[in-house]
Every structure is written in C-alpha cells, then in structure tokens.
Design a protein around this motif. Structure first.
Motif, PDB file in Angstrom:
ATOM      1  N   MET A   1       0.852  -1.189   0.000  1.00 47.88           N
ATOM      2  CA  MET A   1       0.000   0.000   0.000  1.00 47.88           C
ATOM      3  C   MET A   1       0.878   1.226   0.000  1.00 47.88           C
ATOM      4  SD  MET A   1      -2.833   0.973   2.860  1.00 47.88           S
ATOM      5  CE  MET A   1      -3.433  -0.694   2.743  1.00 47.88           C
ATOM      6  N   ASP A   2       0.686   2.159  -0.945  1.00 49.51           N
ATOM      7  CA  ASP A   2       1.556   3.314  -1.074  1.00 49.51           C
ATOM      8  C   ASP A   2       1.162   4.437  -0.133  1.00 49.51           C
ATOM      9  OD1 ASP A   2       3.044   2.079  -3.055  1.00 49.51           O
ATOM     10  OD2 ASP A   2       1.663   2.728  -4.618  1.00 49.51           O
ATOM     11  N   ASP A   3      -0.137   4.676   0.013  1.00 54.44           N
ATOM     12  CA  ASP A   3      -0.589   5.799   0.827  1.00 54.44           C
ATOM     13  C   ASP A   3      -1.716   5.332   1.724  1.00 54.44           C
ATOM     14  OD1 ASP A   3      -1.244   8.165   1.952  1.00 54.44           O
ATOM     15  OD2 ASP A   3      -1.996   9.106   0.122  1.00 54.44           O
ATOM     16  N   ASP A   4      -1.442   5.289   3.031  1.00 59.77           N
ATOM     17  CA  ASP A   4      -2.427   4.814   3.995  1.00 59.77           C
ATOM     18  C   ASP A   4      -2.807   5.926   4.954  1.00 59.77           C
ATOM     19  OD1 ASP A   4      -2.771   2.706   6.731  1.00 59.77           O
ATOM     20  OD2 ASP A   4      -3.842   2.365   4.878  1.00 59.77           O
ATOM     21  N   ALA A   5      -2.421   7.155   4.629  1.00 58.52           N
ATOM     22  CA  ALA A   5      -2.555   8.243   5.593  1.00 58.52           C
ATOM     23  C   ALA A   5      -4.009   8.529   5.953  1.00 58.52           C
ATOM     24  CB  ALA A   5      -1.893   9.503   5.047  1.00 58.52           C
ATOM     25  N   SER A   6      -4.931   8.339   5.016  1.00 56.99           N
ATOM     26  CA  SER A   6      -6.317   8.710   5.278  1.00 56.99           C
ATOM     27  C   SER A   6      -7.197   7.529   5.663  1.00 56.99           C
ATOM     28  CB  SER A   6      -6.913   9.393   4.040  1.00 56.99           C
ATOM     29  OG  SER A   6      -6.906   8.491   2.938  1.00 56.99           O
ATOM     30  N   ALA A   7      -6.618   6.351   5.811  1.00 50.88           N
ATOM     31  CA  ALA A   7      -7.414   5.155   6.077  1.00 50.88           C
ATOM     32  C   ALA A   7      -7.892   5.107   7.523  1.00 50.88           C
ATOM     33  CB  ALA A   7      -6.600   3.904   5.753  1.00 50.88           C
ATOM     34  N   THR A   8      -9.051   4.508   7.702  1.00 49.13           N
ATOM     35  CA  THR A   8      -9.613   4.282   9.030  1.00 49.13           C
ATOM     36  C   THR A   8      -9.569   2.785   9.325  1.00 49.13           C
ATOM     37  OG1 THR A   8     -11.083   6.198   8.865  1.00 49.13           O
ATOM     38  CG2 THR A   8     -11.690   4.502  10.450  1.00 49.13           C
ATOM     39  N   TYR A   9      -9.208   2.436  10.549  1.00 51.75           N
ATOM     40  CA  TYR A   9      -9.154   1.050  10.997  1.00 51.75           C
ATOM     41  C   TYR A   9     -10.057   0.870  12.202  1.00 51.75           C
ATOM     42  CZ  TYR A   9      -5.156   0.253   7.941  1.00 51.75           C
ATOM     43  OH  TYR A   9      -4.346   0.127   6.840  1.00 51.75           O
ATOM     44  N   LEU A  10     -10.524  -0.364  12.371  1.00 54.81           N
ATOM     45  CA  LEU A  10     -11.387  -0.691  13.493  1.00 54.81           C
ATOM     46  C   LEU A  10     -10.666  -1.733  14.363  1.00 54.81           C
ATOM     47  CD1 LEU A  10     -15.231  -1.256  13.266  1.00 54.81           C
ATOM     48  CD2 LEU A  10     -13.844  -2.595  14.835  1.00 54.81           C
ATOM     49  N   GLY A  11     -10.530  -1.463  15.649  1.00 56.45           N
ATOM     50  CA  GLY A  11      -9.881  -2.393  16.567  1.00 56.45           C
ATOM     51  C   GLY A  11     -10.883  -3.045  17.492  1.00 56.45           C
ATOM     52  N   LEU A  12     -10.705  -4.349  17.724  1.00 52.37           N
ATOM     53  CA  LEU A  12     -11.589  -5.125  18.590  1.00 52.37           C
ATOM     54  C   LEU A  12     -10.775  -5.915  19.594  1.00 52.37           C
ATOM     55  CD1 LEU A  12     -14.015  -6.755  15.967  1.00 52.37           C
ATOM     56  CD2 LEU A  12     -14.640  -4.969  17.618  1.00 52.37           C
ATOM     57  N   ILE A  13     -11.176  -5.877  20.859  1.00 51.87           N
ATOM     58  CA  ILE A  13     -10.543  -6.739  21.841  1.00 51.87           C
ATOM     59  C   ILE A  13     -11.512  -7.069  22.964  1.00 51.87           C
ATOM     60  CG2 ILE A  13      -9.562  -4.794  23.138  1.00 51.87           C
ATOM     61  CD1 ILE A  13      -7.181  -6.789  23.761  1.00 51.87           C
ATOM     62  N   VAL A  24     -13.037   0.262  18.632  1.00 46.29           N
ATOM     63  CA  VAL A  24     -12.638   1.640  18.340  1.00 46.29           C
ATOM     64  C   VAL A  24     -12.512   1.836  16.840  1.00 46.29           C
ATOM     65  CG1 VAL A  24     -11.370   1.993  20.505  1.00 46.29           C
ATOM     66  CG2 VAL A  24     -10.161   1.089  18.507  1.00 46.29           C
ATOM     67  N   LEU A  25     -12.713   3.056  16.407  1.00 44.64           N
ATOM     68  CA  LEU A  25     -12.361   3.492  15.065  1.00 44.64           C
ATOM     69  C   LEU A  25     -11.171   4.422  15.198  1.00 44.64           C
ATOM     70  CD1 LEU A  25     -15.873   4.168  13.497  1.00 44.64           C
ATOM     71  CD2 LEU A  25     -14.226   2.426  12.755  1.00 44.64           C
ATOM     72  N   VAL A  26     -10.144   4.175  14.394  1.00 43.58           N
ATOM     73  CA  VAL A  26      -8.877   4.884  14.531  1.00 43.58           C
ATOM     74  C   VAL A  26      -8.401   5.339  13.154  1.00 43.58           C
ATOM     75  CG1 VAL A  26      -6.465   4.683  15.273  1.00 43.58           C
ATOM     76  CG2 VAL A  26      -8.259   3.494  16.550  1.00 43.58           C
ATOM     77  N   SER A  27      -7.966   6.574  13.074  1.00 41.43           N
ATOM     78  CA  SER A  27      -7.251   7.047  11.886  1.00 41.43           C
ATOM     79  C   SER A  27      -5.796   7.269  12.283  1.00 41.43           C
ATOM     80  CB  SER A  27      -7.872   8.345  11.367  1.00 41.43           C
ATOM     81  OG  SER A  27      -7.713   9.386  12.322  1.00 41.43           O
ATOM     82  N   PHE A  28      -4.955   7.525  11.306  1.00 37.36           N
ATOM     83  CA  PHE A  28      -3.529   7.685  11.575  1.00 37.36           C
ATOM     84  C   PHE A  28      -3.008   8.952  10.923  1.00 37.36           C
ATOM     85  CE2 PHE A  28      -4.408   3.283  12.283  1.00 37.36           C
ATOM     86  CZ  PHE A  28      -3.602   2.952  13.360  1.00 37.36           C
ATOM     87  N   HIS A  29      -2.265   9.711  11.699  1.00 36.76           N
ATOM     88  CA  HIS A  29      -1.629  10.928  11.200  1.00 36.76           C
ATOM     89  C   HIS A  29      -0.136  10.793  11.426  1.00 36.76           C
ATOM     90  CE1 HIS A  29      -1.029  15.091  10.148  1.00 36.76           C
ATOM     91  NE2 HIS A  29      -0.437  15.346  11.306  1.00 36.76           N
ATOM     92  N   ARG A  30       0.599  10.705  10.323  1.00 32.17           N
ATOM     93  CA  ARG A  30       2.038  10.457  10.395  1.00 32.17           C
ATOM     94  C   ARG A  30       2.343   9.218  11.244  1.00 32.17           C
ATOM     95  NH1 ARG A  30       4.399  16.669  11.152  1.00 32.17           N
ATOM     96  NH2 ARG A  30       3.650  17.432   9.126  1.00 32.17           N
ATOM     97  N   GLY A  31       1.494   8.210  11.087  1.00 29.19           N
ATOM     98  CA  GLY A  31       1.683   6.942  11.767  1.00 29.19           C
ATOM     99  C   GLY A  31       1.153   6.891  13.173  1.00 29.19           C
ATOM    100  N   MET A  32       0.705   8.029  13.719  1.00 26.87           N
ATOM    101  CA  MET A  32       0.205   8.076  15.090  1.00 26.87           C
ATOM    102  C   MET A  32      -1.304   7.844  15.102  1.00 26.87           C
ATOM    103  SD  MET A  32       2.727   8.686  17.210  1.00 26.87           S
ATOM    104  CE  MET A  32       2.094   9.532  18.635  1.00 26.87           C
TER     105      MET A  32
END
Length: 377
Positions: A1-13, A24-32
């Motif tokens: 994947m070349d550009d993942d900066a705007s992607a949203t991920y969902l975490g489950l535990i 949770v729904l999480v986005s990433f800004h500069r990997g954070m």
C-alpha cells in the motif's frame, strides 16, 4: 500500500477479564493513531460464563463444542463492530480493515511446544461486516521464540514515551502488565501477574456480581498477610522477563490450593487478592523501573478506587496517573493497539518488540481474512 494516511481502521478486543468487547475506530496521522469513536459491547452472560470456565480450566469441551464456541464468539465480535459503525455513522466501505484480537482461552508460551489460542473466527467477522479482518497476532512471535505477549508496549512507547524521561505504563486488565519506557528510549515490558481477573472471579463466586465496583468489597475486608505471603511465593513472580501469563494460570483453582490452609471470611480473601495485585505490580516497577517518576495507568483497573489508592501508597514517591492525563483514553488503549497492529500487517511492518517478548527478531504479526468481494451476495 503506497498511501495509507487517510485510512480508518477498526480495533476489537475482549481482554482477559472478558467483561466486554471494546471497539474503536482509529485514523492515523504520520503513523500516530487518532481515536475517532469507541464503544463497549457486553457479552451475553451465559456465553461469558462458558468462556471464563474454559479459560480457567474449569471445563474441557469436545471438539464440536469448541468449534461452535469459536463461531459464537466471532458473532459477538461482529456485532460489536457493526454497533460501533452504526453509532458513529460510519459505512463499512470507509474502514480499511478490522484488527481483531479474539478471546484468549489458553496462553502457554513455555515448554517444548509453546502455543497461544484465541477464539473468534475472523472469517465470520469479515463475512458479517464486509470488511477485511486481520487476526491471529500472537502466534508469529511465539514461533520466533517469543512470549507472544504483551503486544501493547509498542503502542505505549509511540503514544507515551518522552525523550529523557523514564516512566512506566501500567495496564490493569484481567492480568497486569507494565511497559518500562527508559529515558534512553529503551522499552521493556512483561506481565506482572493477576489484576482484575482473580478479583472478578472471586466476587462473582461470592456475591454473584461480575466485578467489585470501585473495590468496595475488597475495602470491606482485611488482607491476610499469611495467605498473601503464600500467594506471592508463587514461582511466576520471581521469573525474570520476558514473561507472560493469563487466566489459565492465575485462576480460582490456583487460589484454592492456598485457601485450604486459610480459614478466612470471603471479604478478607477479596482484600488479600487486591493486595496481591498491588504488591506484585509495585515490586515489579521498583525492580525494573527504579528511575521512573511517573506510572501511567490504563485498563479496567483504573476504575477500582481501592486498588488505585493502594497502588498510590506503594508506588510513592512516584506519581500514579491515568493515561488520560496525556490524552490517551485508558479504557480503549488496547483496542487502539489492535487497530494499529492491523495497519502494521497490511503495510508489511513488524508489530512486536523483541526487547519485550524475547522473540528472535521483529516479525510481521497477524493473518488477513478477506471480506466478500463487492457486489457479492
């Protein structure tokens, strides 16, 4: 994947306590990671009881029962994810992937054939949610000679490390674990022993309540020093890290081997279990983080007032603070970590820290379970 900066991920535990499924729904800004939305989804009572009975070695189902449970747990995870999407107004198409930890039933990182087992069929989650799922995060680390746990220290370091400052992140789930963030940038982490797991189990058995609200039950009793000394004499506490453990080790049958020698009131046992958590955590921090001046707490245990007060006493002069002091939600840090791990997997990047788990080197963690193709029924 070349550009993942705007992607949203969902975490489950669903952690060792199995009190709920955190999503949770999480986005990433500069990997954070940036937390966008969160929700806790309760387990049905009967299903939770079966999961805990298995995790604590109280029952041994046949293979048919285990297979059904794998799918039943997966439906619980899927429902938690779908509810979060609905509550947040997020379409499934906006989520790049789900990181699902699964429900741990066994974690045996030692011996000739070490293994870890999490249930919650990822294919079921992918089918129901129509989102790719990344799961099975721990086994690659174990195959590389590691403990497979804890996996959170990488995220603790990302969010809470400060150059030139030594601090500890304390996760109070069913099991307690610490991340030692060195002033020099080093990271160490391991499970210290039981946290909420034994407290919840004893409270459920004695009072029919799934947890000790604010530690009130423990506060009504008096810790027994003789029993406490026996419990702290368990070899696990003396093991050097890397090390990890779970409910399959610290469970009510483990406690019962010591209770036969003690005639105590149930509230005194609860008080002793709280003291066991507090002292084992404090001893680990004193030994492995002598320079730390802050302990940042997260996990369900931050809501146990009696436990937090006792830890404050034992850890002084270190300050015991919630991770919320630094803008990190203490209730959803674990779920955020599994959203991050899903992203790491899709980017082909390692998710473990060998300095924590003892693995032979960095490993890409997890397996990808694809959602149905667009337009398929």
């Amino acid at each position: 994947m070349d550009d993942d900066a705007s992607a949203t991920y969902l975490g489950l535990i669903s952690g060792t306590s199995a009190d709920s499924i955190d999503s949770v729904l999480v986005s990433f800004h500069r990997g954070m990671p940036q937390l966008l939305a969160s929700h806790s989804h309760p387990w049905p009572g009967a299903l939770r009881e079966r999961m805990l009975a298995l995790a604590q070695g109280e029952s041994a189902p046949d293979l048919d029962a285990l297979g059904r449970l794998d799918v039943e747990i997966a439906h619980g995870f899927a429902e938690a994810a779908l509810e979060l999407l609905e509550r947040s107004g997020t379409p499934a198409s906006a989520v790049r992937a789900i990181g699902s930890h699964g429900q741990t039933l066994r974690h045996r990182p030692g011996g000739d054939y070490p293994f870890t087992l999490q249930l919650g069929d990822p294919s079921v989650i992918a089918e129901r949610c129509r989102i790719d799922v990344v799961a099975d995060f721990r086994r690659a680390d174990i195959a590389a000679g590691g403990q497979g746990a804890p996996l959170l220290p990488a995220v603790h370091a990302m969010l809470l490390a400060r150059p030139g400052h030594a601090r500890v992140v304390l996760n109070l789930g069913g099991i307690a674990n610490i991340t030692v963030l060195g002033a020099d940038g080093s990271v160490l982490g391991f499970d210290t022993g039981p946290a909420n797991g034994l407290l919840d189990a004893w409270c459920l058995r004695q009072r029919g309540e799934s947890f000790d609200r604010d530690g009130g039950y423990a506060a009504s009793g008096q810790a027994d020093e003789a029993l406490l000394a026996q419990l702290l004499d368990d070899p696990y506490f003396a093991l050097a890290p890397p090390k990890s453990t779970g409910r399959e080790y610290f469970h009510l049958d483990w406690l019962a081997t010591h209770l036969r020698l003690a005639a105590l009131q149930p509230a005194d046992v609860q008080a002793t279990l709280l003291e066991l958590t507090a002292r084992s955590v404090a001893a680990a921090i004193t030994q492995h983080a002598p320079d730390a001046r802050e302990v940042l707490a997260c996990g369900g245990g931050v809501h146990n007032g009696a436990l937090m007060r006792r830890l404050t006493e034992l850890l002084a002069p270190r300050a015991l603070l919630s991770t919320s002091r630094y803008g990190v939600d203490p209730d959803f840090l674990e779920a955020t970590a599994f959203a991050w791990l899903a992203r790491q997997r899709l980017l082909g990047l390692p998710g473990n820290l060998p300095s924590v788990t003892g693995a032979r080197g960095p490993r890409v963690l997890g397996a990808i379970y694809s959602a149905p193709a667009a337009g398929s029924s």
